[in-house]
Design an enzyme around this catalytic site. Sequence first.
Site, PDB file in Angstrom:
ATOM      1  N   SER A 133     -63.951   7.302  51.330  1.00 46.19           N
ATOM      2  CA  SER A 133     -64.912   8.761  51.452  1.00 46.19           C
ATOM      3  C   SER A 133     -65.068   9.095  49.781  1.00 46.19           C
ATOM      4  O   SER A 133     -65.161   8.231  48.812  1.00 46.19           O
ATOM      5  CB  SER A 133     -62.940   9.518  51.474  1.00 46.19           C
ATOM      6  OG  SER A 133     -62.135   9.342  49.971  1.00 46.19           O
ATOM      7  N   LYS A 134     -65.373  10.648  49.169  1.00 43.80           N
ATOM      8  CA  LYS A 134     -66.384  10.323  48.452  1.00 43.80           C
ATOM      9  C   LYS A 134     -65.194  10.471  47.126  1.00 43.80           C
ATOM     10  O   LYS A 134     -66.085  10.626  46.556  1.00 43.80           O
ATOM     11  CB  LYS A 134     -66.793  12.326  48.627  1.00 43.80           C
ATOM     12  CG  LYS A 134     -67.482  12.642  49.611  1.00 43.80           C
ATOM     13  CD  LYS A 134     -67.837  14.305  49.927  1.00 43.80           C
ATOM     14  CE  LYS A 134     -68.596  14.429  50.729  1.00 43.80           C
ATOM     15  NZ  LYS A 134     -69.584  16.092  51.383  1.00 43.80           N
ATOM     16  N   ARG A 135     -64.073  11.149  47.659  1.00 42.98           N
ATOM     17  CA  ARG A 135     -63.246  10.373  46.382  1.00 42.98           C
ATOM     18  C   ARG A 135     -63.470   9.646  45.803  1.00 42.98           C
ATOM     19  O   ARG A 135     -62.801   9.074  44.333  1.00 42.98           O
ATOM     20  CB  ARG A 135     -61.415  11.397  46.116  1.00 42.98           C
ATOM     21  CG  ARG A 135     -60.777  10.047  47.187  1.00 42.98           C
ATOM     22  CD  ARG A 135     -59.786  10.525  47.790  1.00 42.98           C
ATOM     23  NE  ARG A 135     -59.109  10.401  49.195  1.00 42.98           N
ATOM     24  CZ  ARG A 135     -58.443   8.905  48.620  1.00 42.98           C
ATOM     25  NH1 ARG A 135     -57.868   8.712  47.076  1.00 42.98           N
ATOM     26  NH2 ARG A 135     -57.941   7.906  49.530  1.00 42.98           N
TER      27      ARG A 135
END
Length: 574
Positions: free
Chosen positions: A308-310
């Site tokens: 994911s973006k994290r």
Amino acid sequence: MATFVGSPCWARLRSIGEITLAHPPMLRHSSPLRLRSIAVPLPRRCFAVAASTASDVPVRVRFAPSPTGNLHVGGARTALFNYLFARSKGGKFVLRIEDTDLERSTKESEEAVLQDLSWLGLDWDEGPGIGGDYGPYRQSERNSLYKEHAQRLLESGHVYRCFCSNEELEKMKEIAKLKQLPPVYTGRWATATEEEVQEELAKGTPFTYRFRVPKEGSLKISDLIRGEVSWNLDTLGDFVIMRSNGQPVYNFCVTVDDATMAISHVIRAEEHLPNTLRQALIYKALGFPMPYFAHVSLILAPDRSKLSKRHGATSVGQFKEMGYLPQAMVNYLALLGWGDGTENEFFTLEQLVEKFTIERVNKSGAIFDSTKLRWMNGQHLRAIPSEALTGLIGQHWKSTCTLKESDGPFVEEAVQLLKDGIDLIPDSDKALTNLLAYPLHATLTSSEGKVVVEDKLPEVSASLIAAYDSGELIGALEEGHAGWQKWVKGFGKSLKRKGKTLFMPLRVLLTGKLHGPDMGDSVLLLYKAGKYDVVAPEAGFVTLDERFNMLKQINWESFNQDQTLLESTATLSN
């Protein structure tokens, strides 16, 4: 192959005395009258819905992104696997835009997805911008088709109108939760009379179309990647295929689209595996042949959670902006869950088409390793023909105001000297500015530099300054590599030094650094940079003249007692 086990087939008793068996796939569609029907269960039986085999149906695969954001690397890999499968089988790669989420879908996102796929080299045979015999290729333009097939299912009794309010549906969920049961539909509209339905229609009550799911039995499919997968039908409940606003639901759209576009193989992410149960039931009810299914594992972060973006960059567009090459992205994405059975990890797109088989796709989750992607990009970067690589990096240097020009002898030689330390095009900025900089003060005051200073560096510096002032060194540099090598050999003899004891002090004094690319090539480039005035002022270039002026200002006698005497040198270098 999809097999329905223990599912009762429903006969329809119509007022004109017609009894029509709910048609299995491959049979022609019946056209029953729109009169109330009574469901009569036949004896329990098992029947199969067979997928078309590769030998009797042309291979047609599809990639169907939703234009609600950027193209994720997981979606890009799914597109790549579909593309490779189609090309390896001589089939068609279809692009379909699933834009039924009207609130979140945007034209900008669609354009971005198309651009990213084109950048990767995944050219589609049918779809937006190209057309084809099975269009339109945007779901928002296919509503009439969905309504037509929903009406067919209503007429055949496979779906019914449901007038339940949201409050009633929420209450059903709460009751099921309290009883620890699956949240299946238990409303009365599955068995409502025609009079009850007509009464609600007359009042204008909003309704959805619900698919009538058999209450017992199971569904079994043979997934090309995951093997045999099965579901019990009693956990599903009657599901909605058309909302009360007339918009079709995802699983219904996908099934109708794949069937009417003659998709032979559905290759998609494993998160879509649960959808297969609903889609298989719709295939069966509409009499469409089933495609083969292949569900690809998810791409995982290093901590084995879903990427994911994290975890950093996750979209193709982001990697493009960071300077990654499309051929490197394609190569790396292909290796996330696939391999050709050898130790080879370097593939062009053409080689991947030749080697790819769906049988070698792994069902285990693949870890996204950004370090390995960067390394692979460097491998592909250095495999680019010299002239093309020089053009890429030269244009970048000019665009970032490092150089005044993007081509010429200096650019060519700089690229050849620095390319082994460049994995991404933007890395070339740091590589070149490091070469042009002269951090002498920091080097001399470092622990490693102290060793060089103590090896009679002042004596080497004095001799080097004399060679420069006499024009001897400049004359050697004018002659190129041969002149440099001849001068270094003579210089070493005059000082009775060779090897590391000669080259380390020379490197420090001429480049201001302890380590770097080939010293002779570096010094020649520094000389040419000053001679031809190719470096932009913003690059912080310290010329050879400026370097020797700095060397002349160093008081070597007091250096070990008071290193603060070098502060003036540091000021000049900045």
